[in-house]
Design an enzyme around this catalytic site. Sequence first.
Site, PDB file in Angstrom:
ATOM      1  N   HIS A 150      15.892  28.000  20.691  1.00  0.00           N
ATOM      2  CA  HIS A 150      15.412  29.086  21.561  1.00  0.00           C
ATOM      3  C   HIS A 150      16.419  29.287  22.691  1.00  0.00           C
ATOM      4  O   HIS A 150      16.755  30.400  23.030  1.00  0.00           O
ATOM      5  CB  HIS A 150      14.017  28.744  22.097  1.00  0.00           C
ATOM      6  CG  HIS A 150      13.466  29.729  23.093  1.00  0.00           C
ATOM      7  ND1 HIS A 150      12.158  29.727  23.515  1.00  0.00           N
ATOM      8  CD2 HIS A 150      14.050  30.746  23.770  1.00  0.00           C
ATOM      9  CE1 HIS A 150      11.961  30.698  24.399  1.00  0.00           C
ATOM     10  NE2 HIS A 150      13.101  31.328  24.585  1.00  0.00           N
ATOM     11  N   GLU A 158      19.537  35.419  26.098  1.00  0.00           N
ATOM     12  CA  GLU A 158      19.598  34.016  26.538  1.00  0.00           C
ATOM     13  C   GLU A 158      20.859  33.759  27.366  1.00  0.00           C
ATOM     14  O   GLU A 158      20.842  33.020  28.337  1.00  0.00           O
ATOM     15  CB  GLU A 158      19.536  33.079  25.324  1.00  0.00           C
ATOM     16  CG  GLU A 158      18.173  33.064  24.641  1.00  0.00           C
ATOM     17  CD  GLU A 158      17.073  32.480  25.513  1.00  0.00           C
ATOM     18  OE1 GLU A 158      17.282  31.431  26.134  1.00  0.00           O
ATOM     19  OE2 GLU A 158      15.980  33.087  25.577  1.00  0.00           O
ATOM     20  N   HIS A 167      20.124  32.639  31.070  1.00  0.00           N
ATOM     21  CA  HIS A 167      20.359  31.205  31.266  1.00  0.00           C
ATOM     22  C   HIS A 167      21.845  30.819  31.207  1.00  0.00           C
ATOM     23  O   HIS A 167      22.318  30.029  32.016  1.00  0.00           O
ATOM     24  CB  HIS A 167      19.595  30.397  30.202  1.00  0.00           C
ATOM     25  CG  HIS A 167      18.131  30.675  30.150  1.00  0.00           C
ATOM     26  ND1 HIS A 167      17.243  30.185  31.079  1.00  0.00           N
ATOM     27  CD2 HIS A 167      17.376  31.414  29.287  1.00  0.00           C
ATOM     28  CE1 HIS A 167      16.007  30.579  30.794  1.00  0.00           C
ATOM     29  NE2 HIS A 167      16.057  31.338  29.709  1.00  0.00           N
TER      30      HIS A 167
HETATM   31  P1  5GP Z   1      12.929  33.079  27.726  1.00  0.00           P
HETATM   32  O1  5GP Z   1      11.780  32.238  27.223  1.00  0.00           O
HETATM   33  O2  5GP Z   1      14.246  32.569  27.266  1.00  0.00           O
HETATM   34  O3  5GP Z   1      12.859  33.390  29.157  1.00  0.00           O
HETATM   35  O4  5GP Z   1      12.697  34.510  27.014  1.00  0.00           O
HETATM   36  C1  5GP Z   1      12.763  34.687  25.636  1.00  0.00           C
HETATM   37  C2  5GP Z   1      12.904  36.182  25.347  1.00  0.00           C
HETATM   38  O5  5GP Z   1      13.554  36.327  24.099  1.00  0.00           O
HETATM   39  C3  5GP Z   1      11.587  36.937  25.262  1.00  0.00           C
HETATM   40  O6  5GP Z   1      11.759  38.206  25.820  1.00  0.00           O
HETATM   41  C4  5GP Z   1      11.337  37.054  23.769  1.00  0.00           C
HETATM   42  O7  5GP Z   1      10.635  38.221  23.419  1.00  0.00           O
HETATM   43  C5  5GP Z   1      12.762  37.125  23.245  1.00  0.00           C
HETATM   44  N1  5GP Z   1      12.895  36.547  21.918  1.00  0.00           N
HETATM   45  C6  5GP Z   1      13.559  37.124  20.896  1.00  0.00           C
HETATM   46  N2  5GP Z   1      13.500  36.360  19.808  1.00  0.00           N
HETATM   47  C7  5GP Z   1      12.784  35.251  20.129  1.00  0.00           C
HETATM   48  C8  5GP Z   1      12.386  34.088  19.400  1.00  0.00           C
HETATM   49  O8  5GP Z   1      12.685  33.894  18.228  1.00  0.00           O
HETATM   50  N3  5GP Z   1      11.689  33.153  20.090  1.00  0.00           N
HETATM   51  C9  5GP Z   1      11.339  33.318  21.401  1.00  0.00           C
HETATM   52  N4  5GP Z   1      10.620  32.342  21.981  1.00  0.00           N
HETATM   53  N5  5GP Z   1      11.688  34.411  22.123  1.00  0.00           N
HETATM   54  C10 5GP Z   1      12.405  35.367  21.485  1.00  0.00           C
END
Ligand code: 5GP
Length: 261
Positions: free
Chosen positions: A60, A133, A137
């Site tokens: 992630h 990401e 981050h």
């Molecule tokens: P974070 O948790 O890094 O702050 O946000 C994750 C972002 O990436 C969210 O906007 C989510 O919709 C998007 N995203 C795209 N693909 C994925 C995935 O496979 N897993 C997750 N957890 N978030 C994803």
Amino acid sequence: MRLSVVAVALLLPLAAAVLASAEQFDFFYLVQQWPGSFCDTQQGCCFPDSGKPAAEFGIHGLWPNYAQCRSSAGEVGLVDMGVMRRKKCWPEYCDDGKPLSLWEIKDLVKQLDQSWPTLSCKSGKSMEFWSYEWRKHGTCSDLGQHDYFAAALALKSRHNLTAILADAGIVPSDDDTYFLSSISDAIAEGTGFKANLECNRDKSGETQLFQVYQCVDRSGNSLIDCPLPMQGKCRDRVKLPPFVGDRELAVADTSAARAAG
Ligand code: 5GP
């Protein structure tokens, strides 16, 4: 006098941006998600443009984190002026001037497609997930784009969480539940370091293991024991649902979910 007030007003946001990009963090979380638990929710999931990912933990993100939460307003010295304090437990969006360039990571794309696939139905493009990401981050990581993604891939490939759990008898199942402590112990034994665990709920409200947070030193090279406990919404016993959906079912799901979303 008036000119200097204007100059300060103009320079303050710049100074804040520089401070943000220079922020020191204490460790990284390498966050890996179980695809079965991402998909088995009310929201569901979609397969990415590169095809159905393997039934294994996928990356992630690699997130810089503080060992202790801070007051973000305090950092720019505005607390005394009565600005509300906001808790900040990690830095984010440290440099909006450096969007992810495909060119920089072109030799990693095949590996990233396998190990860092998107399951979100927003676009189905993993590059958009990586870009997000990186922006949120990665720009705070003190690493360049190539090194940031290479570090996450190297860390993931060092320990196969799916195999570590399987060796401990923790395998995807529609019916079985597992003690959270046995999952923690298996990961600590298999990797040599304690990780944090996060759960979510399936469609019927049952608790399932969703993400594993492994802690990594500031260089992005070595695992460490996680310095902080985490409120990960888990229970004593949790499920590990199979990552199902053959290709056709997933394509049907994908278009329905995209149309809905
Ligand atoms: P974070 O948790 O890094 O702050 O946000 C994750 C972002 O990436 C969210 O906007 C989510 O919709 C998007 N995203 C795209 N693909 C994925 C995935 O496979 N897993 C997750 N957890 N978030 C994803």
